[in-house]
Motif scaffolding. Structure first.
Motif, PDB file in Angstrom:
ATOM      1  N   GLN A   1       0.826  -1.199   0.000  1.00  0.00           N
ATOM      2  CA  GLN A   1       0.000   0.000   0.000  1.00  0.00           C
ATOM      3  C   GLN A   1       0.863   1.254   0.000  1.00  0.00           C
ATOM      4  N   GLU A   2       1.883   1.250   0.866  1.00  0.00           N
ATOM      5  CA  GLU A   2       2.778   2.406   0.924  1.00  0.00           C
ATOM      6  C   GLU A   2       3.410   2.666  -0.432  1.00  0.00           C
ATOM      7  N   LEU A   3       3.869   1.551  -1.018  1.00  0.00           N
ATOM      8  CA  LEU A   3       4.529   1.642  -2.308  1.00  0.00           C
ATOM      9  C   LEU A   3       3.588   2.223  -3.354  1.00  0.00           C
ATOM     10  N   HIS A   4       2.358   1.719  -3.295  1.00  0.00           N
ATOM     11  CA  HIS A   4       1.341   2.145  -4.249  1.00  0.00           C
ATOM     12  C   HIS A   4       1.086   3.644  -4.096  1.00  0.00           C
ATOM     13  N   GLU A   5       0.928   4.079  -2.828  1.00  0.00           N
ATOM     14  CA  GLU A   5       0.668   5.498  -2.589  1.00  0.00           C
ATOM     15  C   GLU A   5       1.840   6.345  -3.070  1.00  0.00           C
ATOM     16  N   LYS A   6       3.046   5.867  -2.728  1.00  0.00           N
ATOM     17  CA  LYS A   6       4.231   6.612  -3.149  1.00  0.00           C
ATOM     18  C   LYS A   6       4.287   6.721  -4.669  1.00  0.00           C
ATOM     19  N   ASN A   7       3.972   5.616  -5.301  1.00  0.00           N
ATOM     20  CA  ASN A   7       3.971   5.563  -6.763  1.00  0.00           C
ATOM     21  C   ASN A   7       3.010   6.581  -7.333  1.00  0.00           C
TER      22      ASN A   7
ATOM     23  N   ARG B   1       1.820   9.237  -5.863  1.00  0.00           N
ATOM     24  CA  ARG B   1       2.303  10.605  -5.630  1.00  0.00           C
ATOM     25  C   ARG B   1       3.367  10.963  -6.661  1.00  0.00           C
ATOM     26  N   LEU B   2       4.228   9.979  -6.908  1.00  0.00           N
ATOM     27  CA  LEU B   2       5.305  10.184  -7.856  1.00  0.00           C
ATOM     28  C   LEU B   2       4.766  10.445  -9.254  1.00  0.00           C
ATOM     29  N   GLU B   3       3.736   9.687  -9.613  1.00  0.00           N
ATOM     30  CA  GLU B   3       3.143   9.849 -10.943  1.00  0.00           C
ATOM     31  C   GLU B   3       2.530  11.232 -11.099  1.00  0.00           C
ATOM     32  N   ILE B   4       1.804  11.633 -10.029  1.00  0.00           N
ATOM     33  CA  ILE B   4       1.182  12.960 -10.073  1.00  0.00           C
ATOM     34  C   ILE B   4       2.265  14.026 -10.179  1.00  0.00           C
ATOM     35  N   ALA B   5       3.312  13.856  -9.352  1.00  0.00           N
ATOM     36  CA  ALA B   5       4.397  14.839  -9.362  1.00  0.00           C
ATOM     37  C   ALA B   5       5.038  14.899 -10.740  1.00  0.00           C
ATOM     38  N   MET B   6       5.208  13.713 -11.322  1.00  0.00           N
ATOM     39  CA  MET B   6       5.833  13.616 -12.647  1.00  0.00           C
ATOM     40  C   MET B   6       4.984  14.343 -13.679  1.00  0.00           C
ATOM     41  N   ALA B   7       3.666  14.101 -13.628  1.00  0.00           N
ATOM     42  CA  ALA B   7       2.758  14.736 -14.579  1.00  0.00           C
ATOM     43  C   ALA B   7       2.808  16.251 -14.406  1.00  0.00           C
ATOM     44  N   ASP B   8       2.775  16.656 -13.137  1.00  0.00           N
ATOM     45  CA  ASP B   8       2.843  18.101 -12.841  1.00  0.00           C
ATOM     46  C   ASP B   8       4.096  18.709 -13.425  1.00  0.00           C
ATOM     47  N   LEU B   9       5.187  17.997 -13.188  1.00  0.00           N
ATOM     48  CA  LEU B   9       6.476  18.469 -13.626  1.00  0.00           C
ATOM     49  C   LEU B   9       6.517  18.630 -15.137  1.00  0.00           C
ATOM     50  N   LYS B  10       5.999  17.612 -15.799  1.00  0.00           N
ATOM     51  CA  LYS B  10       5.990  17.637 -17.264  1.00  0.00           C
ATOM     52  C   LYS B  10       5.187  18.828 -17.763  1.00  0.00           C
ATOM     53  N   HIS B  11       4.029  18.964 -17.106  1.00  0.00           N
ATOM     54  CA  HIS B  11       3.123  20.023 -17.499  1.00  0.00           C
ATOM     55  C   HIS B  11       3.779  21.396 -17.317  1.00  0.00           C
ATOM     56  N   THR B  12       4.352  21.553 -16.125  1.00  0.00           N
ATOM     57  CA  THR B  12       4.992  22.837 -15.826  1.00  0.00           C
ATOM     58  C   THR B  12       6.130  23.095 -16.800  1.00  0.00           C
ATOM     59  N   GLN B  13       6.880  22.032 -17.052  1.00  0.00           N
ATOM     60  CA  GLN B  13       8.007  22.178 -17.967  1.00  0.00           C
ATOM     61  C   GLN B  13       7.514  22.633 -19.338  1.00  0.00           C
ATOM     62  N   ALA B  14       6.441  21.966 -19.778  1.00  0.00           N
ATOM     63  CA  ALA B  14       5.875  22.290 -21.081  1.00  0.00           C
ATOM     64  C   ALA B  14       5.461  23.750 -21.121  1.00  0.00           C
ATOM     65  N   GLN B  15       4.804  24.140 -20.049  1.00  0.00           N
ATOM     66  CA  GLN B  15       4.319  25.511 -20.000  1.00  0.00           C
ATOM     67  C   GLN B  15       5.464  26.499 -20.035  1.00  0.00           C
ATOM     68  N   ILE B  16       6.467  26.183 -19.205  1.00  0.00           N
ATOM     69  CA  ILE B  16       7.599  27.107 -19.115  1.00  0.00           C
ATOM     70  C   ILE B  16       8.272  27.248 -20.477  1.00  0.00           C
TER      71      ILE B  16
END
Ligand SMILES: Nc1ncnc2c1ncn2[C@@H]1O[C@H](COP(=O)(O)OP(=O)(O)O)[C@@H](O)[C@H]1O
Ligand SMILES: [Mg+2]
Length: 601
Positions: A310-316, A318-333
């Motif tokens: 479960q922990e792993l899943h949650e971390k994953n 969070r990581l996926e969301i962070a990754m998507a955010d990052l990509k998005h922000t990068q794209a925008q920038i």
């Protein structure tokens, strides 16, 4: 119904089985095995022994019976033989009266036989007395006949032989020499033989024979019973062995079940878990032995795995969301950076050009006026001095003064037109970049579209000659972030031009169709406007359609596309302006992108 169910069913029915089952499940494994084997073996030995013992008992009993019958028959036969012999001797005595020596011998013989009869009689009596209780238990044909016989004839036999003895003694005391006396004595003996006593003796013999016959029958029956008992014993032995084996087998089965069932249950769950990766399952804790402890430990382990997973899943996640955010922000920038540097350049160029152009535009009018005045002055000179000196005449001819007079004004007019056009372009450029307008402004959307088209003029008119059709409805001014909205127009139009070029020159040359872009604007209900850009270019297949708005998705060659245009546009329209951006596309036929935004934010 399988064995476990059967066991549970029995346990529910019978309390003691339930208690036994609970007890068995509490035992340690080694105890379970030793108890199981002990009970099974004990039961087997006990059952078999009981079977053999019972069989033997029956056999022994019928053997006893046969023995008894045999003894009894023997005794009765002996009595019969003794009596017959005695009677025989008695009869012979009658004929030996005249031969004293032989008579004497026979007489001694008879006396011995009488003693024998008495002995045998006594033996039968004591046998009957001692065996009477056994006889009682056994169903004898002549039960009670012997004691009755003994009672009936006891005193009679004693009397009979006493009488006989008395008679014989009487005959013996007289002289046997004389034939007359001998004849009398013989007569006496014969008379005795024919007496009623003697007849009763005959009756005794008959009864005895009858009893012997019955006894012999009993004996035969006892022998038959003994044979049967033997068979019975054998069958009982076999049966008890089989029964014990079956019971022991059943017990062995249940014992193995009690040992194996908890193990099986745990194994099953373990297999299920490995197959389905379902860590929510729990191994059943059935017994308190080593398997039970193993099941508990296994469950604890599962709990750990569950938590970690479960922990792993949650971390994953969070990581996926962070990754998507990052990509998005990068794209925008990246896109913003690109656009803002483009905007800055455009704004800078526009500004630089603006001053000299205003300068030109502002002075052209004066230049024209001065030129007109100068031409007027030259004309006055020519009228006042129609014949100048040859040097001037030659110079007039050299510069073609008449042409200059005609063309100069025209030339200045076209300069003015050109400057005016430059001014317009500069205006559009500034309009497009709108660096100064990072805040909400109320603007004319059509002007934004026009500016974008103007900037793209070069690409529209390059080798393809793209035709642009516009159908603008009357729109109110729209509240928006103008530079961002212009970015969206620019992105969509650029993609449309790329799509038209992608069809290839030959295509447009060979078919009669022309590459075109159609732009429609429309006022919708609820104070919204729609702007649609249609192109008859390459279109999109379903795979591409599914990804067009993804950041960094591009179908274009390296260096041409970054895959950011539409993702940024989507964000600008939907998030910044609460609008919608969608498309319809048919592969190889064309694409339409539609953008809807409210008039007021
Ligand atoms: N009008 C259109 N016709 C056909 N394909 C298009 C059109 N607009 C966008 N696409 C497809 O969507 C992709 C993503 O577009 P975009 O986000 O602007 O990135 P880029 O233009 O850098 O490739 C393009 O690579 C292209 O395949
Ligand atoms: Mg693009």
């Amino acid at each position: 119904m399988n064995s476990q169910k059967l066991l549970n069913f029995l346990a529910n029915r019978f309390q003691f089985i339930q208690r036994l089952q609970k007890w068995a499940y509490r035992l340690k494994m080694a105890h379970k095995i030793s108890w199981g084997y002990g009970i099974i073996l004990g039961l087997f030995i006990l059952g078999t022994t009981i079977g053999i013992e019972v069989g033997d008992y029956f056999l022994w009993e019928s053997w006893q019976q046969a023995q008894h019958s045999r003894q009894e028959t023997e005794l009765l036969y002996r009595l019969e033989t003794d009596i017959l012999r005695a009677r025989d001797s008695q009869q012979q005595l009658a004929f030996l009266v005249e031969n004293p020596q032989a008579w004497q011998n026979k007489y001694l013989h008879l006396q011995k036989q009488i003693v024998n009869i008495k002995d045998t009689w006594q033996a039968i009596k004591s046998f009957t007395d001692s065996q009477y209780h056994i006889q009682n238990e056994i169903n004898n044909l002549h039960l009670g006949k012997i004691p009755e016989f003994l009672a009936n004839y006891h005193s009679f036999t004693i009397d009979y032989f006493q009488n006989l003895e008395f008679l014989v003694k009487k005959i013996h005391s007289n002289s046997l020499e004389l034939p007359a006396i001998a004849a009398d004595q013989q007569k006496l003996l014969v008379n005795f033989q024919n007496s009623s006593e003697s007849q009763k003796f005959e009756k005794l013999l008959d009864d005895l024979i009858h009893i012997i016959a019955l006894s012999a029958k009993d004996y035969a029956r006892a022998i038959a019973a003994y044979d049967q008992a033997d068979i019975l014993r054998l069958s009982m032995n076999i049966f008890s062995v089989i029964l014990s084996t079956v019971i022991a087998g059943i017990l062995a089965y249940f014992t193995s079940q009690i040992i194996a069932h908890p193990l099986k249950a745990v194994t099953q769950v373990a297999q299920q878990i490995t197959q389905n990766s379902d860590f929510d399952l729990q191994a059943p804790v059935i017994s308190a032995d080593e398997v039970g402890i193993m099941a508990i430990t296994f469950n604890q382990l599962l709990q750990h795995v569950r938590l970690i997973t479960q922990e792993l899943h949650e971390k994953n996640q969070r990581l996926e969301i962070a990754m998507a955010d990052l990509k998005h922000t990068q794209a925008q920038i990246i896109q913003q950076e690109k656009m803002s540097s483009l905007g800055q350049i455009v704004a800078g160029v526009a500004h630089e050009i603006n001053n000299p152009v205003s300068f030109i535009y502002g002075n052209v009018a004066h230049a024209r006026e001065y030129a007109a005045n100068l031409i007027d002055l030259v004309q006055i000179y020519q009228q006042e001095y129609p014949h100048p000196n040859p040097v001037i005449t030659e110079a007039i001819a050299d510069i073609d003064l008449d042409f200059i007079k005609e063309d100069l004004i025209n030339l200045l007019s076209s300069i003015r037109l050109g400057a005016e056009r430059i001014r317009k372009i500069v205006h559009s450029l500034r309009n497009f970049s709108r660096l100064d307008e990072a805040e909400l402004k109320t603007v004319d959307i059509h002007q934004g579209i026009e500016s974008s088209l103007l900037i793209l003029q070069n690409r529209l008119q390059s080798h393809l000659q793209i035709q642009v059709f516009k159908e603008y409805q009357d729109l109110p001014l729209v509240e928006c972030y103008p530079s961002q909205i212009n970015q969206v127009f620019m992105n969509i139009l650029l993609n449309a031009i790329d799509a038209l070029e992608e069809m290839g020159n030959e295509y447009w040359q060979m078919t009669s169709t022309t590459p075109q872009i159609r732009i429609y604007t429309k006022l919708l209900e609820k104070n919204r406007i729609a702007i649609s850009f249609y192109d008859n270019g390459i279109g999109m297949n379903e795979k591409v359609q599914a990804k067009v708005f993804d950041p960094f998705f591009t179908n274009k060659i390296v260096g041409k596309g970054m895959g950011l245009g539409l993702s940024v546009s989507y964000q600008i329209v939907t998030e910044k302006h609460r609008g919608k951006l969608y498309f319809n596309s048919v592969f190889k036929q064309g694409t339409e992108f539609v953008m809807e935004i409210p008039i007021q934010q």
